[in-house]
Design a protein around this motif. Structure first.
Motif, PDB file in Angstrom:
ATOM      1  N   PRO A 174       0.808  -1.229   0.000  1.00 35.65           N
ATOM      2  CA  PRO A 174       0.000   0.000   0.000  1.00 35.65           C
ATOM      3  C   PRO A 174       0.836   1.272   0.000  1.00 35.65           C
ATOM      4  N   ASP A 175       2.017   1.209   0.600  1.00 35.94           N
ATOM      5  CA  ASP A 175       2.889   2.392   0.637  1.00 35.94           C
ATOM      6  C   ASP A 175       3.964   2.362  -0.444  1.00 35.94           C
ATOM      7  N   LEU A 176       3.848   1.403  -1.357  1.00 36.29           N
ATOM      8  CA  LEU A 176       4.792   1.237  -2.478  1.00 36.29           C
ATOM      9  C   LEU A 176       6.190   0.835  -2.029  1.00 36.29           C
ATOM     10  N   SER A 177       6.311   0.344  -0.813  1.00 32.91           N
ATOM     11  CA  SER A 177       7.633  -0.097  -0.352  1.00 32.91           C
ATOM     12  C   SER A 177       8.112  -1.307  -1.148  1.00 32.91           C
ATOM     13  N   THR A 178       7.174  -2.119  -1.632  1.00 34.25           N
ATOM     14  CA  THR A 178       7.505  -3.250  -2.500  1.00 34.25           C
ATOM     15  C   THR A 178       6.543  -3.241  -3.676  1.00 34.25           C
ATOM     16  N   VAL A 179       7.087  -3.208  -4.864  1.00 30.11           N
ATOM     17  CA  VAL A 179       6.274  -3.248  -6.084  1.00 30.11           C
ATOM     18  C   VAL A 179       6.920  -4.254  -7.036  1.00 30.11           C
ATOM     19  N   HIS A 180       6.248  -5.378  -7.256  1.00 29.90           N
ATOM     20  CA  HIS A 180       6.722  -6.380  -8.210  1.00 29.90           C
ATOM     21  C   HIS A 180       5.741  -6.454  -9.366  1.00 29.90           C
ATOM     22  N   LEU A 181       6.225  -6.304 -10.574  1.00 31.30           N
ATOM     23  CA  LEU A 181       5.364  -6.388 -11.749  1.00 31.30           C
ATOM     24  C   LEU A 181       6.118  -7.054 -12.895  1.00 31.30           C
ATOM     25  N   VAL A 182       5.352  -7.608 -13.814  1.00 30.10           N
ATOM     26  CA  VAL A 182       5.931  -8.244 -14.997  1.00 30.10           C
ATOM     27  C   VAL A 182       5.245  -7.704 -16.238  1.00 30.10           C
ATOM     28  N   ARG A 183       6.061  -7.324 -17.201  1.00 29.66           N
ATOM     29  CA  ARG A 183       5.543  -7.012 -18.526  1.00 29.66           C
ATOM     30  C   ARG A 183       5.712  -8.263 -19.379  1.00 29.66           C
ATOM     31  N   TYR A 184       4.615  -8.826 -19.857  1.00 23.94           N
ATOM     32  CA  TYR A 184       4.677 -10.052 -20.645  1.00 23.94           C
ATOM     33  C   TYR A 184       5.347  -9.793 -21.994  1.00 23.94           C
ATOM     34  N   SER A 185       5.723 -10.869 -22.676  1.00 27.26           N
ATOM     35  CA  SER A 185       6.332 -10.732 -23.995  1.00 27.26           C
ATOM     36  C   SER A 185       5.315 -10.174 -24.989  1.00 27.26           C
ATOM     37  N   ALA A 186       5.813  -9.561 -26.038  1.00 28.83           N
ATOM     38  CA  ALA A 186       4.943  -9.052 -27.096  1.00 28.83           C
ATOM     39  C   ALA A 186       4.650 -10.169 -28.084  1.00 28.83           C
ATOM     40  N   ASN A 187       3.387 -10.256 -28.501  1.00 25.46           N
ATOM     41  CA  ASN A 187       2.952 -11.325 -29.400  1.00 25.46           C
ATOM     42  C   ASN A 187       2.059 -10.767 -30.503  1.00 25.46           C
ATOM     43  N   SER A 188       1.982 -11.504 -31.605  1.00 22.79           N
ATOM     44  CA  SER A 188       1.111 -11.097 -32.708  1.00 22.79           C
ATOM     45  C   SER A 188       0.783 -12.306 -33.557  1.00 22.79           C
ATOM     46  N   ILE A 189      -0.235 -12.173 -34.404  1.00 21.89           N
ATOM     47  CA  ILE A 189      -0.596 -13.233 -35.338  1.00 21.89           C
ATOM     48  C   ILE A 189       0.168 -12.985 -36.633  1.00 21.89           C
ATOM     49  N   PRO A 190       0.854 -14.003 -37.179  1.00 24.45           N
ATOM     50  CA  PRO A 190       1.581 -13.805 -38.442  1.00 24.45           C
ATOM     51  C   PRO A 190       0.670 -13.240 -39.524  1.00 24.45           C
ATOM     52  N   ARG A 191       1.130 -12.218 -40.192  1.00 21.06           N
ATOM     53  CA  ARG A 191       0.323 -11.545 -41.203  1.00 21.06           C
ATOM     54  C   ARG A 191       0.657 -12.093 -42.589  1.00 21.06           C
ATOM     55  N   ASN A 192       0.453 -13.408 -42.731  1.00 18.52           N
ATOM     56  CA  ASN A 192       0.706 -14.053 -44.022  1.00 18.52           C
ATOM     57  C   ASN A 192      -0.312 -13.571 -45.035  1.00 18.52           C
ATOM     58  N   SER A 193       0.169 -13.178 -46.214  1.00 19.94           N
ATOM     59  CA  SER A 193      -0.696 -12.509 -47.185  1.00 19.94           C
ATOM     60  C   SER A 193      -1.889 -13.362 -47.594  1.00 19.94           C
ATOM     61  N   ALA A 194      -1.722 -14.674 -47.645  1.00 21.30           N
ATOM     62  CA  ALA A 194      -2.807 -15.541 -48.101  1.00 21.30           C
ATOM     63  C   ALA A 194      -3.997 -15.545 -47.147  1.00 21.30           C
ATOM     64  N   VAL A 195      -3.756 -15.193 -45.889  1.00 19.82           N
ATOM     65  CA  VAL A 195      -4.829 -15.280 -44.881  1.00 19.82           C
ATOM     66  C   VAL A 195      -4.998 -13.958 -44.134  1.00 19.82           C
ATOM     67  N   LEU A 196      -4.545 -12.878 -44.718  1.00 20.59           N
ATOM     68  CA  LEU A 196      -4.528 -11.600 -44.018  1.00 20.59           C
ATOM     69  C   LEU A 196      -5.924 -11.136 -43.617  1.00 20.59           C
ATOM     70  N   ALA A 197      -6.916 -11.369 -44.460  1.00 15.36           N
ATOM     71  CA  ALA A 197      -8.282 -10.943 -44.132  1.00 15.36           C
ATOM     72  C   ALA A 197      -8.787 -11.662 -42.881  1.00 15.36           C
ATOM     73  N   ASP A 198      -8.474 -12.947 -42.741  1.00 16.16           N
ATOM     74  CA  ASP A 198      -8.911 -13.707 -41.562  1.00 16.16           C
ATOM     75  C   ASP A 198      -8.155 -13.252 -40.317  1.00 16.16           C
ATOM     76  N   VAL A 199      -6.864 -12.947 -40.464  1.00 12.21           N
ATOM     77  CA  VAL A 199      -6.075 -12.458 -39.336  1.00 12.21           C
ATOM     78  C   VAL A 199      -6.631 -11.124 -38.852  1.00 12.21           C
ATOM     79  N   ASP A 200      -6.948 -10.236 -39.789  1.00 13.12           N
ATOM     80  CA  ASP A 200      -7.501  -8.938 -39.405  1.00 13.12           C
ATOM     81  C   ASP A 200      -8.876  -9.091 -38.758  1.00 13.12           C
ATOM     82  N   ASP A 201      -9.644 -10.067 -39.220  1.00 16.65           N
ATOM     83  CA  ASP A 201     -10.946 -10.295 -38.605  1.00 16.65           C
ATOM     84  C   ASP A 201     -10.792 -10.653 -37.132  1.00 16.65           C
TER      85      ASP A 201
END
Length: 737
Positions: free
Chosen positions: A350-377
């Protein structure tokens, strides 16, 4: 439809004959009421005939629960951990289940999912491991089994090219040729990607995207270039927030009861998808208790400021209340790959004497041209690819976690399990809703695999503290083992809820039978292991020239390649030397044994299966180095082998942690691993059995003693009334009498 027309014509004929038979006077004397009654009855009979006779078009939903194991599910159903009336329990009670499902060899995720999508064995479909070497590529080049050509490729004098006669093909090729609609949501092999022979001259395409694309294709997402990171902060890292931060919070509708504090120097800076981000974090007191009680952190980009989320995939700033033990998503606005991350606060004083946090890894869906419309959906209706369960966090290989307790790291991982399965489920539901006329829907859920890898501590030889070899046997931490069991249970319950949500989406009859044929399988089972094995160190000790030989491991499976002249483009080993090296490797693997009585009995040999690539009789034979058999595929190693249960090539720590009772020489090869569960062993082992459940309008209630994963494709084809490809090796199961 023919049956329906037959029904209509027969009823019309019967009606006409009744009218012809009646004498005219009698007919004329029929009261109007009688006539109406007669016509009404006739109409009711016709409608009834139509509802009974009219056939429904068969539709199939195939769900893969990665790593789901029959013995564990049976135990959980018996104990009530899993509800018998939902998910797998419902399918078992309303349809078919198998006591055992024989999977592929080796029992690895990429290989066995390719078996599930092709109906062919590993030796035929040529996806031989999670990571391996395409023999037509440079010797040091690996390929992911999830991005390898299904059914192999052609090796010609001019180089590698797409095969005109692949030895296996995905189920969707034949189905789509017959006009069937196929949907795949994160199912391995359906990704819309051109598969190239990377690092070879001109990187030729060995399998084009069109063979890996269906009518609605959502590729499995992946790493977007930013690994997870932990942060340990204290009150000294914060100071009064600038006026701009407070004004933005007020504009966003946020209420706070103590001065807003902000990390003085910002949290971190990074670049993802060609965009730079300057992340900030501020602390809020949102509890109106007249005390200074910081309970919430807000994460935002300095350029964008604090704001509410817009339309997906946008999320706005991430507000995380620590006591909820739940992460908050954070879309990286403007990233070219439409990536995102999330934040989790594991400890907030409560007084911020201890603050532990994690930023998760960045992720995305492959934007392969053949399926780009489905990925965007998916990005626009479900959101960006959510952070996946990250084994590096509980194993403490993610930077910044030194001050975190084991329980904090376990809670972080459990959050990822819940949120990612929820995301995958919503992707699946979107795919079903957008394609209600799909003949086949193929869905993949990553759990319980990840949790079993991390937490399957059920063997007394497993060190409950990976850094302390003495925590085996009576030295094990019983409280930790009990926690780990709950995490495995959570994974199964989460996966089971996903199955039930999919059942709900397709609907059920009053008797609880799904209105579509739902088949739930897994790629493999699971087994605990206690020892990590360093094969390269062992082969080096045995005098094998590791400049000419490469051992590529996946779990407990290994493909050992020899750099053969005329096969690999940079090959250096002559055919006569190849024979000597192959024999040397075979001899070494057969000799590897564990003499430590704390882990083994009677100097037990460590390898369970060892298979050499077959050789022709003459050195000049053009097929030299390309021989195949029921265990060896075109791109298998020149020696393929799997360890016995209890041993695994993965999990060795840096520095190595010697096992109890090992001498210095043995400690180089055998060590204490950093996690607990594995698969990839001989599929004949009971622990490696996959699951099989099925229920639906075309499926009766029964139990099979054993099925095989190669039988799934022909079974689906039978349900959809399409003949299987000639490459299919399985046999269709008789699901209805």
């Amino acid at each position: 439809m023919k049956i329906n027309k037959w029904g209509e014509s027969q009823l019309s004929l019967v009606s006409q004959r009744i009218f012809d038979w009646l004498p005219r006077r009698l007919f004329l004397r029929l009261s109007a009421l009688a006539l109406v009654t007669f016509l009404l009855v006739n109409a009711i009979h016709l409608a009834t005939a139509q509802s009974v006779i009219k056939p429904s078009r068969s539709q199939v939903v195939l769900i893969s629960l990665d790593g789901a194991t029959p013995r564990i599910i049976d135990d959980y159903l018996a104990k009530g951990v899993l509800n018998r009336r939902t998910g797998l329990g419902l399918l078992q009670s309303r349809g078919v289940s198998a006591q055992r499902n024989l999977t592929c060899n080796p029992s690895l995720t990429a290989a066995c999912h390719t078996t599930l999508n092709s109906g062919s064995t590993t030796a035929r479909h040529d996806v031989v491991a999670n990571s391996f070497h395409l023999v037509a590529s440079p010797f040091k080049q690996n390929v992911s089994g999830f991005a390898a050509p299904i059914g192999g490729y052609a090796i010609e004098a001019t180089g590698a090219t797409q095969s005109a006669t692949p030895t296996a093909e995905p189920i969707w090729i034949k189905l789509r040729q017959h006009g069937k609609k196929v949907v795949a949501a994160t199912f391995p092999g359906a990704d819309g990607a051109d598969i190239r022979l990377s690092s070879a001259a001109d990187s030729p395409i060995v399998q084009p995207a069109q063979l890996r694309t269906v009518d609605y294709t959502v590729p499995f997402g992946g790493f977007a270039g930013l690994s997870a990171k932990g942060f340990s902060l204290s009150a000294g890292d914060f100071s009064a927030a600038p006026t701009q931060t407070k004004d933005q919070l007020t504009a966003a509708g946020k209420t706070f009861y103590s001065p807003v504090l902000q990390k003085t120097n910002g949290l971190e800076q990074f670049t993802v998808g060609a965009v730079s981000y300057d992340l900030q974090v501020a602390a809020l007191d949102t509890s109106n208790d007249r005390q200074v009680n910081y309970d919430t952190l807000v994460f935002f980009d300095a350029k964008s400021g604090i704001r509410s989320g817009g339309s997906l995939p946008s999320t706005g700033s991430a507000f995380v209340k620590a006591k909820r033990k739940k992460s908050s998503l954070f879309y990286l606005e403007g990233s070219s790959n439409k990536a995102g991350t999330a934040f989790y606060v594991s400890n907030l004083a409560p007084d911020l004497s201890t603050v532990h946090l994690v930023r998760y890894s960045a992720n995305s869906i492959p934007r392969n041209s053949a399926v780009l419309a489905d990925v965007d959906d998916i990005n626009q209706t479900v959101g960006f690819w959510a952070p996946q369960p990250d084994f590096r966090i509980p194993q403490r290989s993610t930077p910044g976690l030194t001050d975190f307790s084991d329980l904090e790291l376990e809670n972080i991982y459990e959050d990822q399990v819940r949120t990612f399965v929820d995301y995958q489920t919503r992707v699946a539901l979107r795919a079903i809703a957008k394609n209600p006329d799909a003949d086949l829907v193929m869905l993949y859920i990553e759990q319980p695999d990840g949790s079993e890898h991390q937490f399957l501590a059920i063997d007394s030889r497993q060190a409950t503290n990976p850094a302390d070899a003495n925590t085996i046997g009576s030295g094990q931490d019983s409280a930790k083992i009990a926690r780990y069991e709950t995490y495995v249970q959570t994974a199964y319950k989460t996966a089971n809820r996903a199955v039930q949500k999919i059942i709900d989406a397709v609907g059920t009859t009053r008797g609880g039978v799904p209105r579509r044929n739902i088949i739930v399988v897994s790629d493999h089972g699971f087994s605990p292991f206690h020892t990590a094995v360093n094969l390269n160190a062992f082969l080096t000790n045995k005098g094998v020239d590791m400049t000419k030989v490469r051992a590529i491991t996946s779990g407990p499976a290994v493909n050992v390649y020899i750099n053969l002249q005329g096969r690999e483009p940079d090959g250096t080993v002559s055919r006569s030397e190849y024979i000597l090296l192959q024999q040397q490797v075979l001899k070494a693997l057969k000799e590897l044994a564990d003499s430590n009585p704390n882990y083994s009995k009677q100097n037990k040999r460590v390898f369970d299966q060892i298979y050499p690539r077959p050789r022709p009789s003459g050195l000049s034979d053009p097929t030299f180095g390309l021989g195949t058999n029921e265990f060896i595929a075109q791109d298998s190693g020149d020696v393929f082998a799997t360890l016995k249960e209890g041993y695994n090539f993965d999990g060795a720590q840096t520095p190595l942690v010697p096992r109890v009772g090992d001498d210095a020489a043995a400690s180089v090869v055998f060590s204490v691993p950093s996690f607990y569960g594995a698969h990839g062993y001989d599929p004949e082992k009971p622990n490696m059995s996959a699951i099989f459940f099925a229920a639906g309008p075309d499926i009766d209630r029964r139990t099979f003693k054993q099925v095989r994963n190669i039988d799934v494709v022909p079974t689906i084809n039978r349900l959809l009334r399409v003949e299987s490809a000639s490459t299919v090796q399985g046999t269709a199961l008789k699901l209805k009498s």
